[in-house]
Scaffold this motif. Structure first.
Motif, short mmCIF file in Angstrom:
data_model
loop_
_atom_site.label_atom_id
_atom_site.label_comp_id
_atom_site.label_asym_id
_atom_site.label_seq_id
_atom_site.Cartn_x
_atom_site.Cartn_y
_atom_site.Cartn_z
N ASN A 39 0.63 -1.15 -0.10
CA ASN A 39 -0.03 -0.05 0.02
C ASN A 39 0.74 1.13 -0.04
OD1 ASN A 39 -1.25 2.28 2.12
ND2 ASN A 39 -2.84 1.34 0.66
N ASN A 40 0.54 2.15 -0.58
CA ASN A 40 0.83 3.64 -0.67
C ASN A 40 -0.06 4.51 0.00
OD1 ASN A 40 1.99 6.02 -1.13
ND2 ASN A 40 1.75 6.04 -3.54
N PRO A 41 -0.02 4.96 1.14
CA PRO A 41 1.48 5.24 1.88
C PRO A 41 1.68 4.31 3.06
CG PRO A 41 -0.48 6.77 2.75
CD PRO A 41 -1.07 5.78 1.81
N SER A 42 0.85 3.55 3.40
CA SER A 42 1.16 2.60 4.43
C SER A 42 2.31 1.60 4.38
CB SER A 42 -0.09 2.16 5.04
OG SER A 42 -0.33 1.00 4.36
N ALA A 43 2.57 1.09 3.60
CA ALA A 43 3.58 0.12 3.16
C ALA A 43 3.12 -1.34 3.59
CB ALA A 43 4.90 0.33 3.68
N ASN A 44 1.71 -1.25 4.06
CA ASN A 44 1.12 -2.80 4.37
C ASN A 44 1.24 -3.62 3.05
OD1 ASN A 44 0.71 -2.27 7.40
ND2 ASN A 44 -0.86 -0.99 6.48
N GLU A 45 1.29 -4.92 3.41
CA GLU A 45 1.49 -5.82 2.20
C GLU A 45 0.32 -6.77 2.52
OE1 GLU A 45 4.93 -7.28 0.97
OE2 GLU A 45 6.28 -5.86 1.47
N LEU A 57 17.02 5.99 9.13
CA LEU A 57 15.89 7.05 9.31
C LEU A 57 14.81 6.28 10.63
CD1 LEU A 57 14.26 7.30 5.88
CD2 LEU A 57 15.10 9.24 7.27
N GLU A 58 14.90 4.86 10.52
CA GLU A 58 14.09 4.08 11.73
C GLU A 58 14.92 4.46 13.12
OE1 GLU A 58 12.37 0.52 9.26
OE2 GLU A 58 14.08 0.23 10.31
N ASN A 59 16.20 4.50 12.99
CA ASN A 59 17.04 4.70 14.28
C ASN A 59 16.65 6.12 14.65
OD1 ASN A 59 18.17 2.12 14.40
ND2 ASN A 59 19.89 2.93 13.34
N ALA A 60 16.68 7.18 13.68
CA ALA A 60 16.27 8.52 14.12
C ALA A 60 14.96 8.56 14.74
CB ALA A 60 16.61 9.36 13.05
N PHE A 61 13.96 8.08 14.10
CA PHE A 61 12.61 7.93 14.47
C PHE A 61 12.62 7.45 15.98
CE2 PHE A 61 11.11 7.77 10.16
CZ PHE A 61 10.77 9.15 9.94
N ASN A 62 13.13 6.20 16.34
CA ASN A 62 13.30 5.80 17.47
C ASN A 62 13.80 6.54 18.37
OD1 ASN A 62 12.26 3.36 17.04
ND2 ASN A 62 14.17 2.33 16.24
N GLU A 63 14.92 7.44 18.19
CA GLU A 63 15.57 8.41 19.14
C GLU A 63 14.79 9.70 19.58
OE1 GLU A 63 19.46 9.34 17.40
OE2 GLU A 63 20.29 7.61 17.61
N LEU A 64 14.10 10.04 18.38
CA LEU A 64 13.28 11.12 18.62
C LEU A 64 11.81 10.75 18.98
CD1 LEU A 64 14.25 13.14 15.27
CD2 LEU A 64 15.12 13.62 17.69
N ASP A 65 11.56 9.61 19.35
CA ASP A 65 10.30 8.96 19.91
C ASP A 65 9.33 9.57 18.94
OD1 ASP A 65 8.71 7.69 21.83
OD2 ASP A 65 8.36 9.42 23.06
N ILE A 66 9.43 9.03 17.90
CA ILE A 66 8.57 9.38 16.67
C ILE A 66 7.98 7.97 16.36
CG2 ILE A 66 7.78 10.23 14.22
CD1 ILE A 66 10.27 12.27 14.77
N LYS A 67 6.57 7.94 16.42
CA LYS A 67 6.33 6.50 15.89
C LYS A 67 6.05 6.45 14.41
CE LYS A 67 3.18 6.01 20.17
NZ LYS A 67 1.79 5.51 20.68
N TYR A 68 6.46 5.23 14.00
CA TYR A 68 6.37 4.81 12.55
C TYR A 68 6.12 3.41 12.06
CZ TYR A 68 10.78 2.38 13.52
OH TYR A 68 11.64 1.67 13.92
N PHE A 69 5.51 3.35 10.98
CA PHE A 69 5.16 1.95 10.51
C PHE A 69 6.31 1.25 9.63
CE2 PHE A 69 1.59 4.76 11.07
CZ PHE A 69 0.54 3.97 11.48
N LYS A 70 6.69 -0.11 9.89
CA LYS A 70 7.63 -0.81 9.40
C LYS A 70 7.17 -0.96 7.89
CE LYS A 70 10.59 -2.70 10.85
NZ LYS A 70 12.15 -2.18 11.33
N SER A 71 8.33 -1.04 7.05
CA SER A 71 8.16 -1.09 5.75
C SER A 71 9.16 -1.82 5.08
CB SER A 71 8.15 0.62 5.29
OG SER A 71 8.65 0.57 4.02
N ASN A 72 8.64 -2.47 3.98
CA ASN A 72 9.53 -3.38 3.11
C ASN A 72 9.92 -2.59 1.76
OD1 ASN A 72 10.05 -5.86 4.67
ND2 ASN A 72 7.90 -6.50 4.11
N VAL A 73 9.37 -1.42 1.76
CA VAL A 73 9.66 -0.60 0.71
C VAL A 73 10.44 0.64 0.80
CG1 VAL A 73 7.55 -1.37 -0.48
CG2 VAL A 73 7.25 0.63 0.97
#
Length: 326
Positions: free
Chosen positions: A130-136, A250-266
């Protein structure tokens, strides 16, 4: 300006030889079979199961036109069934053609909620991933959807980002009479500016859709470059590797800044924001992030760019965090 809004592959550069003038002074239509043959080998179908387009959006648009015409021939209406959020262009096409739209408002789609309307010609549009969620979609999801696509129910399965996941699940291509799968050279193949994509479907469906094709809908240089990039497995493999590496940053930065994100294979990540002013703030800092997402104003999508683009994005992101925008 750094543009991380369109999920383009900016990680690698192509090195194509200059085309011979004796080729580019000719129309491309007589040589489209070359690309169709190569794509047919990759997908284990006949070249008659392939149609080319000016990007996959051209194939999608042509399918809308064809099925809308089919509906009118049968004195019915076309009913677009589309999960939200989705690829924005789809809704623009449907609204321009005054097509009925049935929305499925789910960030994580439950395919069982897709129910065709018996009084209409139904067109299900699914982006997978899916665009934009990246769900498969799971294999069970795909099996359920294929069973729906009989009689007056059709489906466009948009697989623009499929090549990013080596374990990607799809359906048996060109096997289902009412399904067209679309792919593109704009994403992992990094040919977005040349506008070339394709569709895969059974011959009968493609013959109907291609009644509405423009004979010169692709150009010779795009055709040539698509053929060249298909020969280069290293480009695809390296693109996947670099995407994974940069996405981890990017994921490491989101974790450090405490920003929730969705896992993505894309090659993009959907993440939470705290204020709708976030996009404008980032733009002022020279970073173009994802567009506003229908029904989800506090979500934003960021493309996985090259390392320089990511470094600039992260500097701006930290300033946005300081201002409580994310």
């Amino acid at each position: 300006m750094i543009d991380l809004s369109n999920n383009e592959n900016t990680l690698l550069s192509h090195e194509f030889n200059t085309l011979n003038h004796n080729l580019i002074c000719k129309y491309p239509c007589d040589n489209e079979y070359l690309l169709k043959n190569e794509l047919a080998k990759i997908h284990n179908v006949s070249s008659n199961n392939i149609t080319l387009g000016c990007g996959s959006s051209d194939v999608i648009y042509r399918t809308f036109i064809a099925l809308n015409f089919l509906a009118k021939e049968q004195k019915k209406e076309l009913n677009l069934i589309v999960p939200i959020p989705t690829f924005d262009l789809i809704l623009s096409i449907a609204k321009a053609l005054k097509i009925k739209i049935t929305y499925i408002n789910e960030l994580v789609l439950d395919v069982k909620k897709i129910i065709p309307n018996e009084g209409f010609i139904n067109l299900i549009y699914i982006t997978n991933p899916n665009n934009p969620s990246a769900n498969e979609l799971s294999q069970d999801d795909l099996d359920y959807l294929t069973k729906l696509c009989v009689g007056n129910t059709y489906m466009i399965l948009d697989e623009a980002y499929a090549e990013y996941n080596v374990n990607f699940k799809s359906i048996k291509k060109a096997y289902f009479k009412n399904i067209i799968i679309t792919r593109t050279f704009s994403k992992i193949y990094a040919l977005a500016g040349l506008r070339i994509g394709y569709g895969i479907a059974c011959e009968e469906l493609l013959q109907y859709i291609d009644k509405f094709i423009l004979i010169d809908n692709i150009n010779y240089y795009a055709l040539y470059c698509a053929l060249e990039v298909l020969k280069n497995d290293d480009f695809i493999n390296t693109s996947r590797k670099l995407t994974l590496q940069n996405k981890a940053i990017l994921e490491n930065a989101f974790n450090e800044l405490d920003i929730k994100y969705f896992k993505s294979n894309v090659n993009f990540i959907l993440h939470e924001i705290k204020d709708e002013k976030y996009s404008d703030f980032m733009l002022e800092l020279g970073i173009k992030v994802g567009r506003k997402i229908a029904n989800y104003p506090l979500l934003n999508r960021i493309s996985v760019g090259n390392i320089n683009e990511i470094e600039q994005f992260l500097k701006a992101l930290k300033l946005a965090k300081d201002k409580a925008l994310v």
